[in-house]
Motif scaffolding. Structure first.
Motif, PDB file in Angstrom:
ATOM      1  N   LEU A   1      18.696   4.439   2.969  1.00 45.66           N
ATOM      2  CA  LEU A   1      17.341   5.129   3.181  1.00 45.66           C
ATOM      3  C   LEU A   1      16.951   5.419   1.626  1.00 45.66           C
ATOM      4  CD1 LEU A   1      17.329   7.688   5.886  1.00 45.66           C
ATOM      5  CD2 LEU A   1      16.676   5.237   5.966  1.00 45.66           C
ATOM      6  N   LEU A   2      15.884   4.995   1.163  1.00 47.14           N
ATOM      7  CA  LEU A   2      15.158   5.484  -0.228  1.00 47.14           C
ATOM      8  C   LEU A   2      14.124   6.707  -0.101  1.00 47.14           C
ATOM      9  CD1 LEU A   2      15.123   1.933  -1.616  1.00 47.14           C
ATOM     10  CD2 LEU A   2      16.805   3.356  -1.969  1.00 47.14           C
ATOM     11  N   VAL A   3      14.677   7.801  -0.289  1.00 47.04           N
ATOM     12  CA  VAL A   3      14.013   8.898  -0.162  1.00 47.04           C
ATOM     13  C   VAL A   3      13.339   9.384  -1.319  1.00 47.04           C
ATOM     14  CG1 VAL A   3      13.870  11.385   0.796  1.00 47.04           C
ATOM     15  CG2 VAL A   3      15.508   9.614   1.393  1.00 47.04           C
ATOM     16  N   PRO A   4      11.917   9.833  -1.466  1.00 41.99           N
ATOM     17  CA  PRO A   4      11.251  10.192  -2.619  1.00 41.99           C
ATOM     18  C   PRO A   4      11.569  11.614  -2.851  1.00 41.99           C
ATOM     19  CG  PRO A   4       9.640   9.182  -0.981  1.00 41.99           C
ATOM     20  CD  PRO A   4      10.866   9.331  -0.184  1.00 41.99           C
ATOM     21  N   ASP A   5      11.531  11.733  -4.070  1.00 38.03           N
ATOM     22  CA  ASP A   5      11.906  13.165  -4.841  1.00 38.03           C
ATOM     23  C   ASP A   5      12.591  14.166  -4.256  1.00 38.03           C
ATOM     24  OD1 ASP A   5      10.183  11.927  -6.743  1.00 38.03           O
ATOM     25  OD2 ASP A   5       8.409  12.585  -5.698  1.00 38.03           O
TER      26      ASP A   5
ATOM     27  N   LEU B   1      11.819  12.804   7.397  1.00 36.54           N
ATOM     28  CA  LEU B   1      11.909  12.596   6.028  1.00 36.54           C
ATOM     29  C   LEU B   1      10.515  12.457   5.564  1.00 36.54           C
ATOM     30  CD1 LEU B   1      15.160  10.298   5.567  1.00 36.54           C
ATOM     31  CD2 LEU B   1      14.944  13.064   5.345  1.00 36.54           C
ATOM     32  N   ASP B   2      10.223  12.315   4.195  1.00 37.86           N
ATOM     33  CA  ASP B   2       8.903  12.091   3.718  1.00 37.86           C
ATOM     34  C   ASP B   2       8.334  10.697   4.027  1.00 37.86           C
ATOM     35  OD1 ASP B   2       7.360  10.661   1.409  1.00 37.86           O
ATOM     36  OD2 ASP B   2       7.588  12.435   0.460  1.00 37.86           O
ATOM     37  N   PRO B   3       7.105  10.486   4.597  1.00 34.45           N
ATOM     38  CA  PRO B   3       6.512   9.428   5.005  1.00 34.45           C
ATOM     39  C   PRO B   3       6.799   8.255   4.279  1.00 34.45           C
ATOM     40  CG  PRO B   3       5.275  11.185   5.382  1.00 34.45           C
ATOM     41  CD  PRO B   3       6.128  11.600   4.476  1.00 34.45           C
TER      42      PRO B   3
ATOM     43  N   GLU C   1       1.025  -1.245  -0.030  1.00 39.37           N
ATOM     44  CA  GLU C   1      -0.022  -0.055  -0.104  1.00 39.37           C
ATOM     45  C   GLU C   1       1.063   1.224  -0.266  1.00 39.37           C
ATOM     46  OE1 GLU C   1      -2.698  -0.317   3.301  1.00 39.37           O
ATOM     47  OE2 GLU C   1      -3.567  -2.297   2.582  1.00 39.37           O
ATOM     48  N   TRP C   2       1.747   1.311  -0.846  1.00 42.37           N
ATOM     49  CA  TRP C   2       2.926   2.343  -0.927  1.00 42.37           C
ATOM     50  C   TRP C   2       2.681   3.020  -2.305  1.00 42.37           C
ATOM     51  CZ3 TRP C   2       7.384   3.051  -4.052  1.00 42.37           C
ATOM     52  CH2 TRP C   2       8.376   3.920  -3.717  1.00 42.37           C
ATOM     53  N   ALA C   3       2.335   4.475  -2.355  1.00 47.32           N
ATOM     54  CA  ALA C   3       2.187   5.177  -3.475  1.00 47.32           C
ATOM     55  C   ALA C   3       3.722   5.581  -4.056  1.00 47.32           C
ATOM     56  CB  ALA C   3       1.354   6.481  -3.012  1.00 47.32           C
ATOM     57  N   PRO C   4       4.084   5.196  -5.201  1.00 48.70           N
ATOM     58  CA  PRO C   4       5.257   5.241  -5.843  1.00 48.70           C
ATOM     59  C   PRO C   4       5.419   7.031  -6.085  1.00 48.70           C
ATOM     60  CG  PRO C   4       4.187   3.453  -6.909  1.00 48.70           C
ATOM     61  CD  PRO C   4       3.305   4.176  -6.144  1.00 48.70           C
TER      62      PRO C   4
END
Length: 397
Positions: free
Chosen positions: A239-243, A219-221, A195-198
């Motif tokens: 850590l894989l951080v969005p955008d 960081l971003d949730p 349930e992870w929004a890419p």
């Protein structure tokens, strides 16, 4: 002092009190459901149609269990309350799975208790029961509803905890799949399962595990943490951080200051492995120390020239062959000067400033280099080869 509600398990009502109530249960259930639908909006839709009839029967069964409980002979060791509590517990878990809050559930219990008591009390009054008996009955009704409420609360909490653990496991599996570079269809399925929004992109950050735990909440949730995935870098987390692009990248750098971090490039989320691999390479070239933040974007040239270290070593041996006859310390100073001369396009003062020597020293050393290389220092191919060969300092090669 207010006395606690008596234990519904231990109290008994006479048969003549219970029987009129039992006959009125179907209508009591109808009135209870109608009140809940009207007063608790979250249940208006779920109680509509066929589901409403099933819930109506469930309410009737719960009230019937209550009447069975309070009308047992005093010597009956049975525990009819257990089945009602199990049903209430299952109801709480189901509500959590359906995304409804505990507030709605408890409101429904409160409304149900009030209406059920009102309807049952009316039946008792019509059957001529004395006020004392009716008062006792009211106390038992609310004690019973409290028991059911507590069971549902426990079920709701347990389901949220279980689903939270399951989702965390799915998020970890997604992070592992991203770092492993799994195919796009595998990654898409893993994201949906978690349930992870890419996001558009992901940026890999390498840092000590203890730092990752303290930073992730800032960081971003949607940030995905992963520890223990880099055997060659024990104690290092990803850590894989969005955008974190544009104006947000400097903010990320400031946030990481003091945490010995390496920031990779932003890549489309399904290619996050590329960001991880580059961050690992830069970490191997420049292990951050003393709270340093190393940005891979500032080391692109070094990454390129060091991509094939064996080829770079061969190029250096070939390009520096004219210096083979020079002794150790003298050769090192000549290489150092040649590198600076190439980088500063022959500007003697700039070379001297970088090397902390007098310009005359630079002039002397360059004269010796011209003796050794001859016309090669004017040949563009040789200048290119020397520039590449010396782009990374020898100590780091």
């Amino acid at each position: 002092m207010i006395e606690p509600l008596r234990d519904v398990r231990s109290y008994r009502l006479p048969v003549e009190v219970v029987e009129p109530l039992r006959r009125g249960l179907p209508e009591v259930a109808v009135q209870t459901i109608a009140a809940i639908v009207m007063e608790v909006p979250a249940y208006a839709e779920p109680f509509a149609g066929e589901l409403g009839h099933k819930i109506e029967r469930a309410v009737q069964a719960a009230l019937g269990t209550f009447l069975n409980l309070v009308s047992r002979p005093g010597t009956d060791p049975g525990t009819p309350l257990a089945s009602a509590l199990e049903a209430a517990y299952a109801l709480g878990r189901g509500e959590a799975r359906n995304g409804r809050s505990l507030d709605a559930l408890l409101s429904a219990y409160r409304v149900g208790a009030r209406v059920a008591w009102r309807e049952l009390a009316a039946i008792s009054v019509r059957s001529g029961q004395p006020a004392g008996t009716i008062a006792d009955f009211a106390e038992l009704v609310f004690a019973y509803i409290d028991e059911l409420s507590a069971a549902s609360v426990a079920g709701h909490a347990d389901e949220l905890a279980a689903s939270g653990r399951i989702r965390l496991r799915h998020l970890q599996q997604l992070a592992q799949a991203l770092v492993a570079g799994e195919p796009a269809h595998v990654l898409q399925a893993a994201a949906e399962r978690a349930e992870w929004a890419p996001p558009q992109t992901l940026t890999a950050i390498l840092l000590p595990e203890r730092s990752s735990r303290s930073l992730i909440d800032l960081l971003d949730p949607r940030t995905l943490p992963l520890a223990g995935a880099l055997p060659d870098l024990p104690g290092t987390a990803i850590l894989l951080v969005p955008d974190p692009q544009g104006a947000t990248r400097p903010h990320l750098t400031r946030l990481l200051t003091g945490h010995n971090a390496v920031i990779g490039p932003a890549r489309p989320w399904q290619r996050a492995q590329c960001s991880v691999e580059r961050a690992v390479r830069v970490h191997q070239l420049h292990t951050p120390a003393r709270g340093e933040v190393v940005d891979t974007e500032e080391h692109l040239a070094e990454l390129v020239v060091s991509a094939d270290r064996s080829a770079l070593a061969d190029l250096r041996d070939w390009a520096l062959a004219p210096l083979a006859g020079e002794r150790g310390a003298a050769a090192a100073k000549l290489v150092e000067t040649l590198r600076s001369w190439l980088l500063h396009h022959g500007r003697r003062e700039d070379v001297a400033a970088e090397l902390f020597v007098h310009p005359q020293t630079v002039r002397y050393r360059m004269a010796r280099l011209r003796e050794l290389y001859g016309e090669k220092l004017k040949d563009p191919q040789w200048v290119l080869a020397l520039t590449i060969a010396l782009a990374v300092p020898l100590a780091e090669g």
